[in-house]
Scaffold this motif. Structure first.
Motif, short mmCIF file in Angstrom:
data_model
loop_
_atom_site.label_atom_id
_atom_site.label_comp_id
_atom_site.label_asym_id
_atom_site.label_seq_id
_atom_site.Cartn_x
_atom_site.Cartn_y
_atom_site.Cartn_z
N PHE A 12 -6.35 17.07 10.35
CA PHE A 12 -5.50 16.11 11.03
C PHE A 12 -4.18 16.80 11.32
O PHE A 12 -3.47 17.15 10.40
N SER A 13 -3.85 17.04 12.56
CA SER A 13 -2.56 17.67 12.81
C SER A 13 -1.45 16.68 12.50
O SER A 13 -1.64 15.47 12.57
N ALA A 14 -0.28 17.22 12.15
CA ALA A 14 0.84 16.36 11.75
C ALA A 14 1.20 15.38 12.86
O ALA A 14 1.45 14.21 12.60
N THR A 15 1.18 15.86 14.10
CA THR A 15 1.55 14.99 15.22
C THR A 15 0.57 13.84 15.38
O THR A 15 0.96 12.69 15.57
N LEU A 16 -0.71 14.15 15.27
CA LEU A 16 -1.74 13.12 15.36
C LEU A 16 -1.61 12.11 14.23
O LEU A 16 -1.72 10.91 14.43
N ARG A 17 -1.34 12.65 13.04
CA ARG A 17 -1.22 11.78 11.86
C ARG A 17 -0.02 10.87 12.00
O ARG A 17 -0.10 9.67 11.74
N GLN A 18 1.10 11.43 12.43
CA GLN A 18 2.30 10.62 12.60
C GLN A 18 2.10 9.55 13.66
O GLN A 18 2.57 8.42 13.54
N SER A 19 1.36 9.90 14.70
CA SER A 19 1.04 8.93 15.74
C SER A 19 0.19 7.79 15.18
O SER A 19 0.41 6.61 15.49
N ALA A 20 -0.76 8.14 14.33
CA ALA A 20 -1.62 7.13 13.70
C ALA A 20 -0.82 6.23 12.77
O ALA A 20 -1.05 5.02 12.70
N ILE A 21 0.12 6.84 12.04
CA ILE A 21 0.98 6.07 11.14
C ILE A 21 1.80 5.06 11.94
O ILE A 21 1.92 3.89 11.59
N LEU A 22 2.35 5.55 13.06
CA LEU A 22 3.16 4.69 13.91
C LEU A 22 2.34 3.51 14.44
O LEU A 22 2.79 2.37 14.43
N ASP A 23 1.10 3.80 14.87
CA ASP A 23 0.21 2.75 15.34
C ASP A 23 -0.04 1.72 14.25
O ASP A 23 -0.07 0.51 14.50
N LYS A 24 -0.23 2.21 13.02
CA LYS A 24 -0.50 1.33 11.89
C LYS A 24 0.70 0.39 11.65
O LYS A 24 0.53 -0.81 11.49
N VAL A 25 1.91 0.98 11.64
CA VAL A 25 3.10 0.18 11.40
C VAL A 25 3.27 -0.86 12.52
O VAL A 25 3.59 -2.02 12.25
N ARG A 26 3.02 -0.44 13.75
CA ARG A 26 3.16 -1.37 14.89
C ARG A 26 2.13 -2.50 14.85
O ARG A 26 2.36 -3.57 15.41
N SER A 27 0.98 -2.23 14.19
CA SER A 27 -0.09 -3.23 14.18
C SER A 27 0.13 -4.31 13.13
O SER A 27 -0.56 -5.33 13.11
N ILE A 28 1.11 -4.11 12.24
CA ILE A 28 1.39 -5.08 11.19
C ILE A 28 2.02 -6.32 11.80
O ILE A 28 2.86 -6.23 12.69
N GLY A 29 1.60 -7.47 11.29
CA GLY A 29 2.07 -8.73 11.84
C GLY A 29 3.58 -8.85 11.96
O GLY A 29 4.10 -9.08 13.05
N ASN A 30 4.29 -8.68 10.84
CA ASN A 30 5.74 -8.87 10.88
C ASN A 30 6.48 -7.58 11.21
O ASN A 30 7.70 -7.55 11.23
N GLY A 31 5.72 -6.51 11.45
CA GLY A 31 6.33 -5.25 11.85
C GLY A 31 6.92 -4.44 10.73
O GLY A 31 7.50 -3.39 10.96
N GLN A 32 6.79 -4.93 9.50
CA GLN A 32 7.33 -4.19 8.35
C GLN A 32 6.22 -3.89 7.36
O GLN A 32 5.38 -4.73 7.08
N ILE A 33 6.25 -2.67 6.83
CA ILE A 33 5.19 -2.25 5.92
C ILE A 33 5.80 -1.41 4.81
O ILE A 33 6.76 -0.67 5.03
N GLN A 34 5.26 -1.55 3.60
CA GLN A 34 5.75 -0.75 2.48
C GLN A 34 4.99 0.57 2.39
O GLN A 34 3.85 0.67 2.86
N LEU A 35 5.64 1.55 1.78
CA LEU A 35 5.02 2.86 1.63
C LEU A 35 3.63 2.75 1.01
O LEU A 35 2.68 3.38 1.47
N LYS A 36 3.50 1.95 -0.05
CA LYS A 36 2.22 1.86 -0.74
C LYS A 36 1.11 1.33 0.18
O LYS A 36 -0.05 1.72 0.04
N ASP A 37 1.49 0.47 1.13
CA ASP A 37 0.50 -0.06 2.06
C ASP A 37 0.10 0.98 3.10
O ASP A 37 -1.04 1.03 3.55
N ILE A 38 1.07 1.82 3.50
CA ILE A 38 0.74 2.90 4.43
C ILE A 38 -0.17 3.90 3.73
O ILE A 38 -1.17 4.36 4.29
N LEU A 39 0.15 4.21 2.46
CA LEU A 39 -0.67 5.14 1.70
C LEU A 39 -2.10 4.60 1.54
O LEU A 39 -3.06 5.37 1.62
N ALA A 40 -2.21 3.30 1.33
CA ALA A 40 -3.53 2.70 1.16
C ALA A 40 -4.35 2.80 2.45
O ALA A 40 -5.57 2.94 2.43
#
Length: 81
Positions: A12-40
């Motif tokens: 997983f290249s860093a850029t791809l991974r960061q893009s995926a992380i960003l997508d994940k955060v944006r997909s959250i209902g209230n737009g806020q996510i904790q580190l532990k949830d991103i790690l999960a």
């Protein structure tokens, strides 16, 4: 594209991974996510790598950290104006 396989990012290249992380955060209902949830959501990424990615996204102005950086901090996607 040229594939440079220098660092071990589990294919997983860093850029791809960061893009995926960003997508994940944006997909959250209230737009806020904790580190532990991103790690999960990305079990293959170590906490150290994840913190680096989040820090990088914050420095690029794509993410915003809410809180003092402790375990209770939230990350939110910033809307690009």
């Amino acid at each position: 594209g040229s594939d440079s396989n220098g660092k071990n990012g589990n294919g997983f290249s860093a850029t791809l991974r960061q893009s995926a992380i960003l997508d994940k955060v944006r997909s959250i209902g209230n737009g806020q996510i904790q580190l532990k949830d991103i790690l999960a959501a990305f079990p293959e990424v170590s906490e150290r790598t994840m913190r680096y990615d989040l820090q990088k996204l914050c420095s690029q102005g794509l993410l915003e950290r809410i809180g003092n950086g402790g375990p209770a901090s939230f990350y939110a996607a910033r809307n690009r104006a």
